[in-house]
Design a protein around this motif. Structure first.
Motif, mmCIF file in Angstrom:
data_model
loop_
_atom_site.group_PDB
_atom_site.id
_atom_site.type_symbol
_atom_site.label_atom_id
_atom_site.label_comp_id
_atom_site.label_asym_id
_atom_site.label_seq_id
_atom_site.Cartn_x
_atom_site.Cartn_y
_atom_site.Cartn_z
ATOM 1 N N GLU A 40 0.726 -1.248 0.128
ATOM 2 C CA GLU A 40 0.222 0.055 0.051
ATOM 3 C C GLU A 40 0.951 1.052 0.159
ATOM 4 O OE1 GLU A 40 -2.855 -0.522 3.099
ATOM 5 O OE2 GLU A 40 -2.963 -2.500 2.778
ATOM 6 N N ILE A 58 -6.655 9.516 3.674
ATOM 7 C CA ILE A 58 -7.102 8.226 4.116
ATOM 8 C C ILE A 58 -8.041 7.837 4.640
ATOM 9 C CG2 ILE A 58 -4.602 7.950 3.370
ATOM 10 C CD1 ILE A 58 -3.659 7.676 6.015
ATOM 11 N N THR A 117 -8.216 0.122 3.911
ATOM 12 C CA THR A 117 -7.457 0.824 3.582
ATOM 13 C C THR A 117 -8.377 1.221 2.008
ATOM 14 O OG1 THR A 117 -5.394 0.041 4.227
ATOM 15 C CG2 THR A 117 -5.051 1.997 2.009
ATOM 16 N N PHE A 161 -8.477 4.982 0.208
ATOM 17 C CA PHE A 161 -7.459 6.301 -0.003
ATOM 18 C C PHE A 161 -7.729 7.549 -1.746
ATOM 19 C CE2 PHE A 161 -3.753 6.016 -3.700
ATOM 20 C CZ PHE A 161 -3.835 4.752 -3.725
ATOM 21 N N TYR A 175 -0.849 13.890 4.848
ATOM 22 C CA TYR A 175 -2.215 13.209 4.296
ATOM 23 C C TYR A 175 -2.993 13.475 5.534
ATOM 24 C CZ TYR A 175 -1.077 10.167 8.155
ATOM 25 O OH TYR A 175 -0.776 9.160 9.948
ATOM 26 N N ILE A 198 1.441 4.293 -2.870
ATOM 27 C CA ILE A 198 0.942 5.206 -2.667
ATOM 28 C C ILE A 198 2.597 6.632 -2.823
ATOM 29 C CG2 ILE A 198 1.112 7.287 -0.885
ATOM 30 C CD1 ILE A 198 -1.065 5.128 0.391
ATOM 31 N N GLY A 233 -7.475 1.580 -3.315
ATOM 32 C CA GLY A 233 -7.617 0.839 -1.960
ATOM 33 C C GLY A 233 -7.883 -0.116 -2.337
#
Ligand code: HAM
Length: 424
Positions: A141, A165, A267, A269, A251, A145, A286
């Motif tokens: 993840e 997020i 998650t 985002f 973030y 990002i 996500g």
């Protein structure tokens, strides 16, 4: 009868200057994915409608009202793909790419949604997406990002985007939360906007990101999803934040971020910008650990995102960076005539040995400071500096720009000998 054909509303021709921006982005993205070791995948534009109903969800805006759907030959319902994740998963299962494997796939191409067209929102738009399969841990993840962050930096738009997020936990937690949320909101139904009233029975989580002020006011005292999450989901989210901070990624946790597609867990985002009028998302994604199984494959974790390329191109057009003339190598030099002569000779030498490189040697009056301003605008990958000091010492400075910026001083002799090694 005269034919006067026009393109379909929300679908555009792209040409001239606009097309040059597109080409730049279309070239940069594969280059960047390559540096992360992701694999390219292409899949069809048309799919069976059921694929999208089952993955994105029956009660979502996309499936309820935005798909271009038709009966093929009068019997089978087909739809133009509104997004890539469901199709990528279908292709992965069908071609045996996911079974017991780890895969990092990327795709790029047109998607179709029958939305109300406006600036930055089209009925045919392009997405660049990455989908990672078979990796459950948070590090992937973070990697995705970081990938986005690097892309924004490369495009020079990193100061114009911000990252939100959230975690939406697992299905069980969401089901328990939905019950409580519906309970609470039903007792305040008179304050809800019409869309939210309807969503009470279809998709209550989407009420959280309603734009209506009275609905938002009503939500102030509503139960909070985070309180319903399992310890595991909470721990994942804490770790994600810790790692993002360690990597220097700024973030915001946005508890109302739930996403408009049903397949996510844990998650989620989005990257958004204010540069395009109303605040809008340029990238979103996500985790979707249940989707592969839900579409008939063996259990396989998934995580990915998609970037709205039309919106990125609009952002690029608002910077003063000259992407079209973006050279590979830019040579800065002191204006004394013998130094300028050396700079021009170096440029010619590079063009001789690497004719595929775009080389710009500064010409005209103006000190090195002024030339650096042009560097900021043109964003070359490498600069070669030949100042007064370098000239006196018979050296040249080579600097690779970008986030992992490095520089090295060469004697002229080394420079001439190593030319290909230095720039390739
Ligand atoms: P999405 O949020 O529906 O997610 O779309 C991703 C991005 O596509 C949006 O952030 C936006 O930039 C762009 N986009 C969406 N609709 C339009 C439109 N009508 N006009 C212009 N741009 C648009 C997905 O599609 C998921 N498949 C993302 C994903 C990949 N999740 C996991 N993997």
């Amino acid at each position: 009868m005269s034919d006067n054909f026009q393109s379909i509303r929300g679908m555009r021709d792209i040409y001239g200057d606009d097309a040059a921006y597109w080409r730049y982005l279309e070239n940069l993205l594969p280059e960047l994915t390559n540096s992360y070791g992701y694999e390219y995948i292409k899949f069809p534009i048309l799919e069976k409608t059921g694929l999208f109903k089952r993955s994105i969800g029956d009660a979502t805006d996309i499936v309820e009202k935005e798909m271009y759907t038709f009966l093929d030959n009068g019997d089978e319902s087909l739809s133009m793909r509104p997004e890539g994740t469901a199709v990528c998963v279908r292709a992965g299962i069908q071609n045996g790419l996911l079974y017991n494997q780890r895969r990092k796939l990327w795709y790029m191409g047109p998607m179709f949604r029958r939305e109300r067209p406006q600036k930055g929102r089209y009925r045919q738009f392009e997405q660049f997406g990455v989908e990672v399969f078979g990796i459950e841990s948070i590090d992937v993840e973070v990697e995705l990002i970081l990938f986005c962050h690097r892309l924004w930096q490369k495009l020079g738009i990193d100061n114009s985007v911000s990252l939100n997020i959230n975690t939406i936990g697992d299905l069980e937690a969401r089901e328990r939360y939905k019950l409580e949320l519906v309970n609470y909101l039903s007792s305040h139904e008179d304050k809800l906007d019409n869309d939210s009233k309807r969503r009470l029975s279809t998709n209550p989580l989407r009420i959280l990101d309603s734009k209506s002020a009275s609905t938002q006011e009503c939500l102030q005292d509503a139960p909070v999803l985070y309180d319903f999450l399992s310890d595991d989901s909470k721990a994942r989210f804490t770790l994600l934040q810790e790692l993002l901070r360690k990597h220097g990624i700024v973030y915001t946790v946005k508890p109302t971020l739930v996403r408009g597609l049903d397949y996510y867990n844990d998650t989620v985002f989005e990257w958004s910008t204010n540069l395009l009028g109303a605040k809008s998302e340029v990238c979103a994604g996500g985790r979707y650990d249940n989707l592969v199984q839900h579409l008939g494959g063996a259990s396989c974790a998934g995580f990915g995102f998609a970037i709205g390329m039309d919106r990125i191109v609009s952002m690029m057009q608002q910077t003063d960076i000259d992407y079209h003339n973006n050279p590979d190598i830019y040579i800065l030099s002191d204006s004394a005539s013998e130094i300028r002569f050396s700079a021009m000779s170096i440029a010619e030498q590079i063009r001789d040995s690497m004719p595929w490189k775009k080389v710009v040697a500064y010409a005209g009056s103006g000190d090195i400071k002024k030339q650096f301003k042009e560097v900021d605008k043109l964003m070359p990958r490498v600069i070669v500096i030949l100042g007064d000091k370098e000239h006196k010492n018979n050296t040249v400075m080579v600097k690779f720009l970008g986030d992992a910026s490095t520089q090295k001083m060469y004697t002229m002799q080394e420079f001439n000998r190593e030319l290909l090694n230095i720039f390739e």
